[in-house]
Design a protein around this motif. Structure first.
Motif, PDB file in Angstrom:
ATOM      1  N   GLU A 144      -0.707 -11.026 -64.021  1.00  0.00           N
ATOM      2  CA  GLU A 144      -1.540 -12.194 -63.741  1.00  0.00           C
ATOM      3  C   GLU A 144      -1.907 -12.156 -62.266  1.00  0.00           C
ATOM      4  OE1 GLU A 144       1.031 -15.403 -64.779  1.00  0.00           O
ATOM      5  OE2 GLU A 144       0.669 -15.219 -66.937  1.00  0.00           O
ATOM      6  N   GLU A 145      -2.592 -13.218 -61.835  1.00  0.00           N
ATOM      7  CA  GLU A 145      -3.106 -13.241 -60.460  1.00  0.00           C
ATOM      8  C   GLU A 145      -2.005 -13.016 -59.421  1.00  0.00           C
ATOM      9  OE1 GLU A 145      -6.301 -16.053 -58.797  1.00  0.00           O
ATOM     10  OE2 GLU A 145      -4.413 -16.904 -58.063  1.00  0.00           O
ATOM     11  N   ALA A 146      -0.846 -13.671 -59.597  1.00  0.00           N
ATOM     12  CA  ALA A 146       0.205 -13.577 -58.586  1.00  0.00           C
ATOM     13  C   ALA A 146       0.642 -12.135 -58.363  1.00  0.00           C
ATOM     14  CB  ALA A 146       1.408 -14.433 -59.001  1.00  0.00           C
ATOM     15  N   ASP A 147       0.637 -11.346 -59.423  1.00  0.00           N
ATOM     16  CA  ASP A 147       1.035  -9.940 -59.288  1.00  0.00           C
ATOM     17  C   ASP A 147      -0.016  -9.161 -58.502  1.00  0.00           C
ATOM     18  OD1 ASP A 147       3.381 -10.114 -61.224  1.00  0.00           O
ATOM     19  OD2 ASP A 147       1.741 -10.743 -62.508  1.00  0.00           O
ATOM     20  N   GLU A 171      -3.357 -18.318 -52.690  1.00  0.00           N
ATOM     21  CA  GLU A 171      -2.615 -18.155 -53.952  1.00  0.00           C
ATOM     22  C   GLU A 171      -1.126 -18.438 -53.776  1.00  0.00           C
ATOM     23  OE1 GLU A 171      -4.651 -15.921 -52.654  1.00  0.00           O
ATOM     24  OE2 GLU A 171      -6.217 -15.440 -54.126  1.00  0.00           O
ATOM     25  N   PHE A 172      -0.657 -18.486 -52.548  1.00  0.00           N
ATOM     26  CA  PHE A 172       0.757 -18.778 -52.311  1.00  0.00           C
ATOM     27  C   PHE A 172       1.039 -20.276 -52.193  1.00  0.00           C
ATOM     28  CE2 PHE A 172       2.316 -14.536 -50.256  1.00  0.00           C
ATOM     29  CZ  PHE A 172       2.326 -13.966 -51.517  1.00  0.00           C
ATOM     30  N   HIS A 174       4.523  -9.193 -69.634  1.00  0.00           N
ATOM     31  CA  HIS A 174       4.251  -9.826 -68.352  1.00  0.00           C
ATOM     32  C   HIS A 174       5.472 -10.575 -67.820  1.00  0.00           C
ATOM     33  CE1 HIS A 174       3.765 -13.748 -70.230  1.00  0.00           C
ATOM     34  NE2 HIS A 174       3.569 -14.280 -69.056  1.00  0.00           N
ATOM     35  N   HIS A 175       5.502 -10.724 -66.514  1.00  0.00           N
ATOM     36  CA  HIS A 175       6.604 -11.392 -65.833  1.00  0.00           C
ATOM     37  C   HIS A 175       6.184 -12.809 -65.444  1.00  0.00           C
ATOM     38  CE1 HIS A 175       8.986  -7.566 -64.506  1.00  0.00           C
ATOM     39  NE2 HIS A 175       8.384  -7.365 -65.669  1.00  0.00           N
ATOM     40  N   TRP A 232       7.484 -16.622 -63.184  1.00  0.00           N
ATOM     41  CA  TRP A 232       8.296 -17.077 -62.052  1.00  0.00           C
ATOM     42  C   TRP A 232       9.740 -17.321 -62.473  1.00  0.00           C
ATOM     43  CZ3 TRP A 232       6.216 -15.902 -57.747  1.00  0.00           C
ATOM     44  CH2 TRP A 232       4.840 -15.993 -57.552  1.00  0.00           C
ATOM     45  N   LYS A 263       8.625 -12.520 -61.698  1.00  0.00           N
ATOM     46  CA  LYS A 263       7.589 -12.150 -60.733  1.00  0.00           C
ATOM     47  C   LYS A 263       8.246 -11.909 -59.377  1.00  0.00           C
ATOM     48  CE  LYS A 263       3.570 -14.676 -62.557  1.00  0.00           C
ATOM     49  NZ  LYS A 263       2.875 -13.491 -63.079  1.00  0.00           N
ATOM     50  N   PRO A 264       7.629 -11.091 -58.538  1.00  0.00           N
ATOM     51  CA  PRO A 264       8.203 -10.903 -57.190  1.00  0.00           C
ATOM     52  C   PRO A 264       8.215 -12.215 -56.429  1.00  0.00           C
ATOM     53  CG  PRO A 264       6.016  -9.907 -57.352  1.00  0.00           C
ATOM     54  CD  PRO A 264       6.409 -10.322 -58.732  1.00  0.00           C
TER      55      PRO A 264
END
Lengths: 325, 319
Positions: free
Chosen positions: A259-262, B81-82, B142-143, B145, B166-167
């Motif tokens: 997704e976008e965050a990746d 995005e953060f 998919h990963h 949060w 997610k990272p």
């Protein structure tokens, strides 16, 4: 061409590496294998959204969109896997009245199955399927045959027969608009991203390979800045649902569904590395001196490799040469 | 007589068989309801936020340390995005978790427990801990949060394994945690208190598991409000700008060690710094004449950044 060392750049080495990479087609990012046994490879299906699926085998991810119009396939992996890929697509297909193949770029781990899938489509429909790619892909596959340039060995029946010449191509298939977006000088000079607008899914090709440094195929027109530009463009397309999660699904060239965050993390990584290497170049460092500073140390455990066909060393070299030109 | 003994023994075995499943259930705890986080543990890090260069207690490797050193906090403004990014599942129990709600989901047909679910108000972080024995997804899925979690009861302790993250970060001063990390939680209820101990394995940035605990107190009267977050332009920067410090050029790395009078090397993290033996290597540490920051930090509303004018209260003298 003169690099920061004042020495002639060893483009031959980069070119040879690229040829090896494409010819052998062993870009299995998750588990580099020297001699893959295609008989042991299974094609796994990951439903992405609506009528779109991600197929994982060996080589690049395949995106499949099915519906009442027929089957649209983005990239075709390796030729030896074609029978398994066809069987998988056959299970997913709702209609086989028309086939479209889109190639995101020219490497054999993404176009290797073109010929077999095109033949299969002809058997079903009586006509050749559309094979869409950017013009630069066609230019490369139609170049005079050269045993050192594997894409020139591809059969004409597997060549793109519906190339697009401008920055994008639109089509409407299986009830949704699809944008094919050319991204110049990124992974290669013929990269395309495929955006399924209704399903909100983007298939990126190798401009985005989470978990691995991007392959910058300089010999085929790639550049580090082009990859960054492509990732920033991808971030303009993606929209999250809430709290930086959900929304647009991103099928990368290799690796997990994202997704976008990746994409943001990946864009950040390569932007920071570009800045570091550029800073070292500006200070007059040679390629070896840049390597000695280990500018990617904090990313190597996440994205790098000391073995296989795209090592950390090759990545740094490609970034250096790309920024030195 | 022999027949009577066999009959009696059979009854005992039958009774035991009937009781064992019930005993197993009785050994479990009821975690459901509202909980309020307690922040006395590591309060300065968890509430006002960690100092730059504070890698204490983190078994970081060289890569993790360098990544953290390159972090520029402007990134969370410049990279839109953060701005609405929630904590990762391994940190969501550490940050502001007021309140935490826990509930259970059952299959309506079989009444078997499917999952334990949690939700915290900030960024509406929800975790689903599957209790039905399902497998984790394949690596290429998919990963998220919060990751993909499965749990089992071990006596009165709920043990949870989480993958597909997610990272994110191990600490909010840029110390990274990779998407390859996994973690295990152990949830234990002691009366009205809940303790969750987390073991984080990250082959990318850690040389050994990072272990930390968080605590809550049961508060059944709590309410939870919706939370919203929309990214906005906080800095006018060109598209694609990623604020960071070049290697060796972060001017704030020693701020933490200077402020608290600690040896710089001790603040850099690493497994060797986690254990009591390391105190011997640190040698004699001169005590700073006065505490200047977070001197009485014990809770959410008791964590002033600067000491008050009266040294007898917030700005207490350490000597």
């Amino acid at each position: 061409m003169i690099g920061g060392t004042g020495q002639p750049m060893n483009l031959q080495r980069v070119a040879l590496a690229s040829v090896m990479l494409v010819f052998l087609g062993l870009l299995n990012f998750t588990n580099a294998q020297e001699n893959p046994n295609f008989d042991e490879v299974s094609i796994r299906v990951l439903p992405v959204r609506d009528n779109i699926y991600m197929l994982v085998g060996l080589g690049g991810n395949i995106t499949v969109q099915v519906g009442e119009n027929g089957v649209l396939v983005v990239d075709t992996q390796f030729a030896p896997l074609s029978e398994k890929i066809k069987a998988t697509i056959n299970d997913l297909a709702q209609s086989t009245s028309r086939y479209i193949i889109i190639n995101t770029h020219v490497h054999l781990d993404h176009v290797g199955g073109n010929e077999a899938l095109a033949q299969w489509a002809r058997e079903h429909t009586g006509t050749a399927p559309q094979i869409i790619a950017h013009e630069n892909v066609l230019v490369r596959v139609t170049a005079p045959p050269d045993e050192n340039i594997p894409e020139t060995q591809i059969s004409p029946t597997a060549w793109p027969n519906a190339p697009y010449l401008t920055g994008f191509k639109d089509l409407y298939f299986n009830g949704e608009p699809i944008e094919i977006l050319h991204q110049p000088e990124a992974h290669t000079d013929g990269d395309s991203m495929v955006f399924f607008r209704s399903s909100d899914v983007v298939s990126t090709g190798d401009i985005f390979t989470p978990g691995n440094y991007p392959v910058i195929d300089i010999a085929r027109g790639g550049s580090v800045q082009g990859i960054i530009n492509a990732l920033n463009r991808l971030l303009r397309i993606t929209v999250v649902e809430a709290f930086q999660e959900g929304g647009t699904k991103v099928i990368p060239g290799h690796g997990r569904l994202c997704e976008e965050a990746d994409v943001v993390e990946y864009r950040n990584m390569i932007t920071i590395i570009r800045d570091r290497v550029q800073n070292l170049i500006n200070r007059g460092m040679s390629l070896q001196e840049v390597k000695n500073t280990r500018p990617t140390l904090d990313y190597d455990t996440e994205y790098g490799s000391d073995t296989g066909f795209w090592t950390t060393d090759m990545f740094i070299e490609a970034v250096y040469r790309s920024l030195s030109e | 007589m022999r027949r009577y003994v066999i009959f009696t023994n059979g009854l005992l075995v039958l009774s035991a068989c009937l009781l064992i499943p019930g005993m197993s259930t009785l050994a479990q705890s009821d975690l459901t309801g509202f909980w309020v986080g307690l922040y006395h543990e590591d309060a300065p890090e968890r509430l006002p936020g960690p100092q730059f260069g504070d890698y204490l207690e983190l078994p970081l490797n060289e890569a993790g340390r360098m990544r953290a050193d390159s972090y520029d906090p402007n990134r969370i403004s410049a990279v839109q995005e953060f701005q609405c990014r929630p904590h990762g599942g391994d940190y969501s129990m550490r940050g502001l978790s007021v309140p935490l709600r826990i509930w259970e989901e059952y299959d309506p047909n079989t009444q078997q427990l499917i999952a334990v679910r949690t939700r915290t108000a900030w960024m509406e972080m929800e975790r689903t801990i599957y209790m039905d024995g399902r497998a984790h997804p394949p690596e290429y899925a998919h990963h998220t949060w919060q990751g993909f979690s499965t749990g089992v009861w071990e006596g009165n302790m709920l043990s949870v394994t989480t993958t597909h993250l997610k990272p994110s970060y191990l600490r909010r001063n840029g110390v990274p945690r990779s998407a390859k990390a996994t973690f295990t939680d152990h949830w234990v209820r002691h009366g009205n208190y809940l303790t969750v101990t987390t073991f984080i394995d990250d082959p990318v940035f850690l040389t050994e598991p990072l272990v930390r605990s968080s605590n809550w107190v049961f508060e059944p009267t709590m309410k939870m409000s919706p939370y919203s977050c929309e990214p906005a332009t906080e800095m006018f920067v060109p598209e694609g700008t990623v604020p960071h410090y070049l290697p060796g050029q972060n001017p704030f790395n020693s701020e933490f060690s200077d402020l608290f009078g600690l040896p710089f090397e001790a603040t850099r993290g690493g497994a060797e710094t986690l254990y009591p033996e390391y105190r011997q290597e640190m040698g004699e540490i001169p005590t700073p004449p006065q505490c200047w920051r977070y001197c009485i930090c014990t809770g959410l509303f008791n964590c002033p950044e600067r000491p008050s004018p009266s040294p007898s209260t917030n700005g207490r003298t350490l000597e």
